[in-house]
Design a protein around this motif. Structure first.
Motif, short mmCIF file in Angstrom:
data_model
loop_
_atom_site.label_atom_id
_atom_site.label_comp_id
_atom_site.label_asym_id
_atom_site.label_seq_id
_atom_site.Cartn_x
_atom_site.Cartn_y
_atom_site.Cartn_z
N GLY A 179 -5.24 -2.05 -3.95
CA GLY A 179 -6.69 -1.95 -3.92
C GLY A 179 -7.34 -3.21 -3.39
N TRP A 180 -6.75 -4.35 -3.71
CA TRP A 180 -7.30 -5.65 -3.33
C TRP A 180 -6.74 -6.09 -1.97
CZ3 TRP A 180 -7.53 -10.00 -7.60
CH2 TRP A 180 -8.50 -10.94 -7.26
N SER A 181 -6.42 -5.15 -1.12
CA SER A 181 -5.80 -5.45 0.17
C SER A 181 -6.84 -5.70 1.24
CB SER A 181 -4.86 -4.31 0.57
OG SER A 181 -5.57 -3.07 0.60
N ASN A 208 -10.92 -1.08 3.81
CA ASN A 208 -10.80 0.35 4.10
C ASN A 208 -9.56 0.99 3.47
OD1 ASN A 208 -9.11 -1.03 5.99
ND2 ASN A 208 -9.13 0.75 7.32
N MET A 209 -8.44 0.31 3.47
CA MET A 209 -7.21 0.90 2.95
C MET A 209 -7.20 0.99 1.42
SD MET A 209 -5.41 1.89 5.47
CE MET A 209 -3.89 2.26 4.62
N ILE A 221 0.83 -1.21 0.00
CA ILE A 221 0.00 0.00 0.00
C ILE A 221 0.87 1.26 0.00
CG2 ILE A 221 -1.60 1.36 1.42
CD1 ILE A 221 -2.86 -1.36 2.25
N LEU A 222 1.89 1.29 0.85
CA LEU A 222 2.74 2.48 0.93
C LEU A 222 3.64 2.62 -0.30
CD1 LEU A 222 3.75 2.72 4.70
CD2 LEU A 222 1.98 3.95 3.46
N SER A 226 -9.44 6.08 5.56
CA SER A 226 -9.31 4.67 5.97
C SER A 226 -9.99 4.43 7.31
CB SER A 226 -7.83 4.28 6.03
OG SER A 226 -7.15 5.00 7.05
N TRP A 227 -9.99 5.44 8.18
CA TRP A 227 -10.71 5.33 9.45
C TRP A 227 -12.22 5.43 9.22
CZ3 TRP A 227 -13.36 9.75 11.45
CH2 TRP A 227 -13.97 9.55 12.68
#
Length: 367
Positions: free
Chosen positions: A175-177, A180-181, A149-150, A296-297
């Motif tokens: 994206g497929w993680s 929310n992220m 992601i990062l 994400s929160w």
């Protein structure tokens, strides 16, 4: 500081990093495969252990249809389970410090004390260090995938060379993680593209392809048929709409005021010191990271369950901002380096205390 002082601080920092590696590895050795690990070590649809990559593909096809859409993270989990406990423990330690390295790159603060501070913040401010980093299923869902992601975020914030060759698979995996992220980082990449277009700058093709691949991945993880199967078993479906809204509002509040509260305190401190006192600009990149963290929160409001470990990705985005602002503070006021370094040591001690307490319980030193 003089060169002698810098060398002394770097030496002390390296020693503490060495202690961290040892303590973290020993803790991994004492946290066994458990709970979901035992199920994911099988073909899922059958009570048969996985023995090959083909078994993992078969398992993830079944999983996507019957239990959830996180095929990438659970595929990583099954690969590490297939490798065995000792190999998984070594991989976990390596990926931990790889994640810290990527965080420092995102924060554009890449010296040895910053690396140490990143590791200290990750362990010392974690809402559930064991279940997000040492439990093998948690490590795959949060520790491993946050590296991907990062890396995706880094490509859009710093436009790394060679992005065109790897942005599509990385974007798809980001994206497929998780639910929310993935959408949060997709929106970040979209905002970067829109800002460039408004400034009349040419948007590279790789940015568009990466954004689209991240969108596809986010859709795939959300629309998986298995999600409907799983959500049908959640208790809040038995409640009315108002009660469900209340419970989800409570979960969001608890995430902010309990799970994320320590990292938010440190963030507010560096923002106050940097922006409020020293008049340092937060910067567009940090504002984008804060937006991504907020998204994400907030996205977890759509989920019937918000466990403490699910705040890990949000926490890492906030740590990127903390390290970035700390670097700006030190560049403007070099005399503040030692106090900031001292704060990171205190937080490191908290993280080492968690691991040390767990080891002491395992060894019978605490009864």
């Amino acid at each position: 500081m003089s060169e002698r002082q810098k060398k002394r601080i770097n030496f002390i920092t390296i020693v503490m990093l060495g202690i961290s590696v040892l303590v973290i590895y020993m803790t991994h050795r004492h946290v066994p495969f458990m709970m979901d690990d035992l199920w994911y070590s099988t073909i899922l649809s059958e009570d048969v252990p996985i023995t090959s990559f083909r078994d993992i593909v078969q398992s993830q096809i079944w999983h996507y249809q019957n239990w959830g859409g996180r095929s990438i993270t659970h595929g990583i989990l099954q690969l590490t389970l297939l490798a065995g406990e000792r190999a998984a423990d070594l991989l976990n330690v390596a990926v931990t410090f790889l994640l810290v390295r990527v965080v420092c790159q995102v924060a554009e603060n890449r010296n040895i004390p910053a690396f140490f501070a990143g590791a200290a913040l990750m362990y010392g401010l974690n809402a559930n260090w064991k279940m997000s980093m040492f439990w093998q299923a948690g490590a795959a869902n949060y520790l491993y995938i946050t590296v991907v992601i990062l890396l995706f975020v880094l490509a859009y914030l710093q436009k790394m060379p060679g992005c065109s060759f790897w942005i599509v698979p990385v974007g798809l995996a980001a994206g497929w993680s998780n639910e929310n992220m993935g959408p949060a980082v997709w929106i970040l990449s979209l905002v970067v593209i829109v800002c460039m277009a408004r400034r009349k700058e040419k948007v590279p093709l790789w940015m568009i392809l990466g954004n689209l691949s991240c969108l596809v991945g986010s859709i795939l993880v959300i629309v998986a048929p298995g999600n409907a199967v799983r959500s049908a078993q959640t208790p809040d479906r038995d409640y009315g709409i108002l009660w469900r809204l209340f419970l989800r509002g409570y979960a969001e509040s608890r995430a902010a005021l309990e799970y994320l509260f320590p990292v938010l305190l440190v963030l507010l401190f560096v923002l106050f010191a940097g922006k409020g006192v020293l008049k340092i600009e937060i910067g567009q990149k940090n504002l984008l990271l804060l937006l991504c963290a907020a998204l994400s929160w907030g996205a977890m409001f759509l989920s019937p369950h918000y466990p403490d470990r699910a705040t890990f990705g949000t926490m890492m985005l906030l740590i990127c901002v903390i390290l970035s602002m700390a670097g700006k503070i030190v560049r403007k006021r070099g005399d503040l380096f030692v106090p900031l370094w001292g704060i990171s040591i205190v937080i490191w001690l908290r993280g080492m205390y968690f691991c040390g307490e767990y080891l002491a319980l395992c060894w019978g030193w605490i009864r």
